[in-house]
Design an enzyme around this catalytic site. Structure first.
Site, PDB file in Angstrom:
ATOM      1  N   TYR A  10      17.287  30.403   5.238  1.00 17.77           N
ATOM      2  CA  TYR A  10      16.096  31.134   5.674  1.00 17.77           C
ATOM      3  C   TYR A  10      16.093  31.302   7.189  1.00 17.77           C
ATOM      4  O   TYR A  10      16.400  30.356   7.927  1.00 17.77           O
ATOM      5  CB  TYR A  10      14.827  30.368   5.300  1.00 17.77           C
ATOM      6  CG  TYR A  10      14.441  30.466   3.848  1.00 17.77           C
ATOM      7  CD1 TYR A  10      14.175  31.702   3.262  1.00 17.77           C
ATOM      8  CD2 TYR A  10      14.310  29.328   3.068  1.00 17.77           C
ATOM      9  CE1 TYR A  10      13.797  31.789   1.931  1.00 17.77           C
ATOM     10  CE2 TYR A  10      13.927  29.403   1.739  1.00 17.77           C
ATOM     11  CZ  TYR A  10      13.683  30.632   1.180  1.00 17.77           C
ATOM     12  OH  TYR A  10      13.312  30.725  -0.137  1.00 17.77           O
ATOM     13  N   LYS A  56       0.849  -1.209   0.000  1.00 20.78           N
ATOM     14  CA  LYS A  56       0.000   0.000   0.000  1.00 20.78           C
ATOM     15  C   LYS A  56       0.879   1.253   0.000  1.00 20.78           C
ATOM     16  O   LYS A  56       2.096   1.161   0.237  1.00 20.78           O
ATOM     17  CB  LYS A  56      -0.928  -0.015   1.216  1.00 20.78           C
ATOM     18  CG  LYS A  56      -0.228  -0.018   2.557  1.00 20.78           C
ATOM     19  CD  LYS A  56      -1.194  -0.394   3.671  1.00 20.78           C
ATOM     20  CE  LYS A  56      -0.488  -0.545   4.983  1.00 20.78           C
ATOM     21  NZ  LYS A  56      -0.809   0.436   5.979  1.00 20.78           N
TER      22      LYS A  56
HETATM   23  C1  LIG Z   1      -3.692  -4.526   8.606  1.00 21.96           C
HETATM   24  C2  LIG Z   1      -2.235  -4.338   8.406  1.00 21.96           C
HETATM   25  N1  LIG Z   1      -1.446  -5.406   8.318  1.00 21.96           N
HETATM   26  C3  LIG Z   1      -0.109  -5.294   8.131  1.00 21.96           C
HETATM   27  C4  LIG Z   1       0.493  -4.060   8.040  1.00 21.96           C
HETATM   28  C5  LIG Z   1       1.987  -3.976   7.854  1.00 21.96           C
HETATM   29  O1  LIG Z   1       2.573  -3.400   8.975  1.00 21.96           O
HETATM   30  P1  LIG Z   1       4.166  -3.209   9.067  1.00 21.96           P
HETATM   31  O2  LIG Z   1       4.518  -2.263   7.991  1.00 21.96           O
HETATM   32  O3  LIG Z   1       4.382  -2.645  10.416  1.00 21.96           O
HETATM   33  O4  LIG Z   1       4.751  -4.550   8.854  1.00 21.96           O
HETATM   34  C6  LIG Z   1      -0.296  -2.915   8.153  1.00 21.96           C
HETATM   35  C7  LIG Z   1       0.335  -1.595   8.097  1.00 21.96           C
HETATM   36  O5  LIG Z   1      -0.167  -0.577   8.454  1.00 21.96           O
HETATM   37  C8  LIG Z   1      -1.691  -3.055   8.335  1.00 21.96           C
HETATM   38  O6  LIG Z   1      -2.481  -1.979   8.455  1.00 21.96           O
END
Ligand SMILES: Cc1ncc(COP(=O)(O)O)c(C=O)c1O
Length: 356
Positions: free
Chosen positions: A254, A34
Site C-alpha cells: 500500500y 491483568k
Molecule cells: C499497581 C501496579 N503494580 C504492579 C504493576 C506491575 O508493573 P510491571 O509490569 O512494570 O512489573 C502494575 C502495572 O501496571 C501496577 O499498576
C-alpha cells in the site's frame, strides 16, 4: 489454514516466577495477570503461575474470570471497586481491594463486618507523586488510622512513576512511603513492580507485584532480558504464504512506499496489524527466520507483511518469528517507538494460541 500463532512457553513463565522468588525471597508474590496476563492469555498463564501467593488485576471482571477458571488464590483489585454494588461480590469471591478515594473507604466501611469476617486485607494506596491513584501524604495516615480502628488489616501500597529510570521523584516517593510506613506501624507494605524488584531490594517488604518480568520482557530501556536473567514467554509467529521476485525499481505494498534498488526475493507473511503486529510508518522492522534476520519492506497491512528473503532458504509454509526468542519483543517495540508491554497487550484474538 492461516497460520498465525502465539506460543506460550509455560516453563519460561515458571522460570521467571522463580527469578522473582530468588530476587525477593522473603516477600509474597502478587503476580500481575491483568489485561489477559499482559496479552498472553490469562487461562494459559494462571496454571503456570500457580505458585504465586496472589494475583493482581485491574477490575472486577478480570478477578471473576480467575475465579471462574477455578483458581482460589487471593486476588488484589489494584484500582479497587468502581461502584458500591461491587462490594458484596468482592467479599463473596474473596477479592481484596485497593482504596484510593474517600468514597471507596465509605463503601468498605459500610460492608466492614462481611469483609473482615473473610480475613481480607485492604490495600491503602499512597499518591506519592505519580498523581494517578492514591491518598496524598497529608490524608493517608488518617485514612489508615480510621481503617485500623475499624478492625481492618491494612497494606500500605504505592506505585513508582519512574522505577525503570534514575529520576529525582524516586527518592521523594520512597521518602513519603517510608514516612507513612513508619508513622502507621505496624502495617504491611508493598511498593515494588518489576523494575523496582531489581532496583530496590531493600524495599521488597511484604508483597512484591511483578508484571512484565514474569512474561520475559524488560521494564528497563537500557537493560535487556539477558542482563536480567529472564526468558521470553511468548513467541509470535506466522508462515510464508507467497513468494515473489521483483526487479530494481518495482514497488511493494500500500502506498508503494518501498522501491527495490536491486532484484529481490520477497516473501509474503500472513500477519498484519489485524493480529497486533505494529504498523509504525517510520519503523524499520525485522523478523527472524531460522536465526536469520529478514527486513519488513513496505507498509504493514491488516493481514500481510512483505519481507526481503533474498539469499535465504525459504519456501511456502516456512515459519517466521515476529517476536520471541530470536527477535525480542522489546527490540521490536523499540523499533516501533513503543514498549514491549504495549505490543504484548494489544495482540488481537485472531492468532491461534498454543501452550508449549
Ligand atoms: C499497581 C501496579 N503494580 C504492579 C504493576 C506491575 O508493573 P510491571 O509490569 O512494570 O512489573 C502494575 C502495572 O501496571 C501496577 O499498576
Amino acid at each position: 489454514m492461516r497460520q498465525a500463532t502465539v506460543y506460550i512457553d509455560r516453563a519460561a513463565l515458571q522460570y521467571n516466577l522463580n527469578r522473582v522468588r530468588q530476587l525477593a525471597p522473603t516477600a509474597k508474590i502478587v503476580s500481575m495477570v491483568k489485561a489477559n496476563a499482559y496479552g498472553h492469555g490469562v487461562k494459559d498463564c494462571l496454571a503456570a503461575l500457580q505458585d504465586s501467593d496472589a494475583f493482581g488485576v485491574a477490575c472486577l471482571q478480570e478477578a471473576l474470570e480467575i475465579r471462574e477458571l477455578g483458581f482460589q488464590q487471593p486476588i488484589t483489585l489494584i484500582e479497587g471497586v468502581f461502584t458500591e454494588d461491587e462490594m458484596p461480590i468482592v467479599i463473596e469471591q474473596n477479592i481484596e481491594i485497593v482504596v484510593h478515594q474517600p468514597e471507596q473507604v465509605t463503601w468498605l466501611i459500610a460492608h466492614k463486618d462481611a469483609y473482615i469476617s473473610k480475613n481480607l486485607k485492604v490495600w491503602v494506596k499512597l499518591n506519592s507523586g505519580m498523581n494517578r491513584l492514591g491518598f496524598k501524604l497529608e490524608v493517608i495516615k488518617e485514612v489508615i488510622q480510621q481503617l485500623k480502628s475499624a478492625g481492618f488489616t491494612c497494606v500500605l501500597a504505592m506505585h513508582f512513576a519512574n522505577a525503570d529510570a534514575d529520576h529525582p521523584l524516586n527518592d521523594e516517593q520512597i521518602r513519603q512511603f517510608l514516612e507513612v510506613k513508619n508513622d502507621c506501624a505496624p502495617i504491611l507494605a508493598s511498593c515494588c513492580n518489576s523494575a523496582a524488584i531489581y532496583k530496590y531490594p531493600e524495599l521488597h517488604f511484604d508483597f512484591v507485584r511483578p508484571g512484565i518480568m514474569l512474561y520475559g520482557a524488560t521494564p528497563f530501556a537500557d537493560r535487556d532480558i539477558y542482563a536480567l536473567d529472564l526468558k521470553p514467554v511468548m513467541t509470535f509467529s506466522a508462515e510464508i504464504i507467497a513468494l515473489n521476485e521483483i526487479q530494481a525499481g518495482e514497488q511493494v505494498g500500500y502506498g508503494s512506499t518501498f522501491t527495490a534498488d536491486k532484484a529481490m526475493q520477497l516473501a509474503i507473511v500472513s500477519i498484519g496489524y489485524g493480529d497486533g503486529y505494529p504498523r509504525a510508518f517510520f519503523a524499520q522492522n525485522f523478523v527472524a527466520i531460522k536465526g536469520q534476520k529478514a527486513a519488513v519492506v513496505g507498509r504493514v497491512a491488516m493481514d500481510m507483511i512483505a519481507i526481503d528473503v533474498t539469499g535465504l532458504d525459504v519456501q511456502l509454509g516456512t515459519e517466521v518469528e515476529l517476536w520471541g526468542k530470536q527477535r525480542l519483543v522489546d527490540d521490536v517495540a523499540a523499533a516501533n517507538g513503543t514498549i514491549g508491554y504495549e505490543l504484548l497487550c494489544r495482540l488481537t484474538q485472531r492468532p491461534d494460541r498454543k501452550v508449549i
